[in-house]
Design an enzyme around this catalytic site. Structure first.
Site, mmCIF file in Angstrom:
data_model
loop_
_atom_site.group_PDB
_atom_site.id
_atom_site.type_symbol
_atom_site.label_atom_id
_atom_site.label_comp_id
_atom_site.label_asym_id
_atom_site.label_seq_id
_atom_site.Cartn_x
_atom_site.Cartn_y
_atom_site.Cartn_z
ATOM 1 N N ASP A 90 -1.220 6.240 -5.483
ATOM 2 C CA ASP A 90 -2.267 7.240 -5.703
ATOM 3 C C ASP A 90 -1.788 8.305 -6.682
ATOM 4 O O ASP A 90 -0.653 8.771 -6.575
ATOM 5 C CB ASP A 90 -2.598 7.910 -4.365
ATOM 6 N N ASP A 123 0.580 -1.834 4.599
ATOM 7 C CA ASP A 123 1.775 -0.967 4.658
ATOM 8 C C ASP A 123 3.027 -1.785 4.960
ATOM 9 O O ASP A 123 4.136 -1.277 4.848
ATOM 10 C CB ASP A 123 1.596 0.089 5.763
ATOM 11 N N HIS A 155 -0.507 10.752 -2.055
ATOM 12 C CA HIS A 155 -1.825 10.389 -1.539
ATOM 13 C C HIS A 155 -2.767 11.580 -1.364
ATOM 14 O O HIS A 155 -3.916 11.559 -1.801
ATOM 15 C CB HIS A 155 -1.706 9.655 -0.201
ATOM 16 N N HIS A 160 0.826 -1.207 0.000
ATOM 17 C CA HIS A 160 0.000 0.000 0.000
ATOM 18 C C HIS A 160 0.862 1.259 0.000
ATOM 19 O O HIS A 160 1.645 1.467 0.923
ATOM 20 C CB HIS A 160 -0.887 -0.045 1.262
ATOM 21 N N ARG A 161 0.726 2.076 -1.034
ATOM 22 C CA ARG A 161 1.560 3.282 -1.229
ATOM 23 C C ARG A 161 3.045 2.882 -1.278
ATOM 24 O O ARG A 161 3.901 3.600 -0.769
ATOM 25 C CB ARG A 161 1.320 4.325 -0.138
ATOM 26 N N GLU A 209 0.203 -0.719 -4.718
ATOM 27 C CA GLU A 209 -0.853 0.278 -4.899
ATOM 28 C C GLU A 209 -0.255 1.659 -4.708
ATOM 29 O O GLU A 209 0.620 1.844 -3.863
ATOM 30 C CB GLU A 209 -1.966 0.040 -3.856
ATOM 31 N N LYS A 235 -7.078 9.657 -7.885
ATOM 32 C CA LYS A 235 -7.557 10.473 -6.753
ATOM 33 C C LYS A 235 -8.352 11.683 -7.239
ATOM 34 O O LYS A 235 -8.074 12.825 -6.864
ATOM 35 C CB LYS A 235 -6.359 10.921 -5.913
ATOM 36 N N GLU A 246 -4.477 4.169 -8.161
ATOM 37 C CA GLU A 246 -5.702 4.783 -7.625
ATOM 38 C C GLU A 246 -5.820 6.204 -8.153
ATOM 39 O O GLU A 246 -4.946 7.044 -7.914
ATOM 40 C CB GLU A 246 -5.696 4.764 -6.090
#
Ligand code: G3P
Ligand code: MG
Length: 241
Positions: free
Chosen positions: A35, A228, A48, A6-7, A33, A110, A108
């Site tokens: 953003d 994470d 993000h 994640h990120r 993943e 945003k 993702e």
């Protein structure tokens, strides 16, 4: 159950930076993943928040700054002095990190706060130019954006993001249409989700950093978690199977 970093590997590296992505690229996890927002000069950048305040030494909205203005800021020191000088990555720079790895890339979009006119088209153009369509999942809380993505590039997989506990989720997802449901952790195990599992739609859940919850979600039939701590979670889930 699959694991997405994640990120990037954001528990141990500053989120959405090249360091976090390089670390993820060395891991045997399923995917990563990140953003995407758009700058004042229409460049795609990976961050993000709508503002740079939390994750840099600067202030202001991404949409009001040019790429070169954003590149003047430090996106590593807020996390640790070890990462001083880390800059905001463009989407292309992030995709290049994974150009020769096996990872699935969840981009993702945003655009749920600011609409970022033309962002969906630009993302698809870049992904296509880099021949990464088959490795990409486009997700968003802005369901209009993934609807548009499906119209423009039907072969690229999409995921509808939700924070909420849903009523009749299968009808909603098929109506967008989206290929999968990406949902906040507690909502993923509500009874109304059963119909999604039964329909065979992939359910992916964020953000899961706890071993107990990861195992519960795997049991429930969740296809993937966003975490994470991808390395730690990979070791835990491997040991179990
Ligand atoms: O895509 C899963 C997750 O990243 C969605 O929430 O706020 O972490 O971007 P957020
Ligand atoms: Mg995200």
């Amino acid at each position: 159950m699959n694991i997405f970093a994640h990120r990037g590997a954001s528990g141990t590296y500053p989120e959405n930076t090249i360091s976090a992505f390089k670390e993820a690229s060395y891991l045997p996890v399923h995917g990563v993943e990140f953003d995407v927002h758009m700058t004042a000069d229409n460049e795609l950048v990976v961050i993000h928040d709508e503002k740079i305040n939390r994750t840099s030494d600067g202030k202001g909205y991404v949409k009001d700054m040019t790429l070169s203005e954003l590149k003047n800021h430090d996106f590593g020191s807020w996390f640790s002095a070890d990462f001083a000088g880390e800059t905001i990555p463009t989407l292309q720079e992030v995709l290049e990190v994974f150009s020769s790895t096996h990872h699935v890339l969840n981009i993702e979009l945003k655009s749920d706060i600011f609409p970022y006119d033309g962002m969906v088209e630009k993302v698809i153009e870049l992904v296509t130019a880099m021949q990464m369509e088959s490795r990409v999942i486009l997700s968003s809380f802005d369901h209009g954006a993934i609807q548009k993505a499906k119209q423009l590039a039907p072969s690229i997989k999409t995921g509808a993001l939700f924070m909420e506990v849903l009523v009749n989720p299968v009808d909603y997802i098929r109506n967008i249409p989206a290929d999968a449901l990406h949902v906040l952790f507690p909502a993923a195990i509500r009874p109304s989700m059963q119909e999604v599992f039964e329909a065979g739609l992939p359910v992916r859940t964020f953000t899961v950093n706890d071993e107990k919850y990861a195992k519960m979600l795997e049991q429930a039939g969740v296809e993937a978690i966003f975490t994470d701590y991808p390395e730690k979670m990979y070791t835990i889930l491997q040991a179990k199977s």
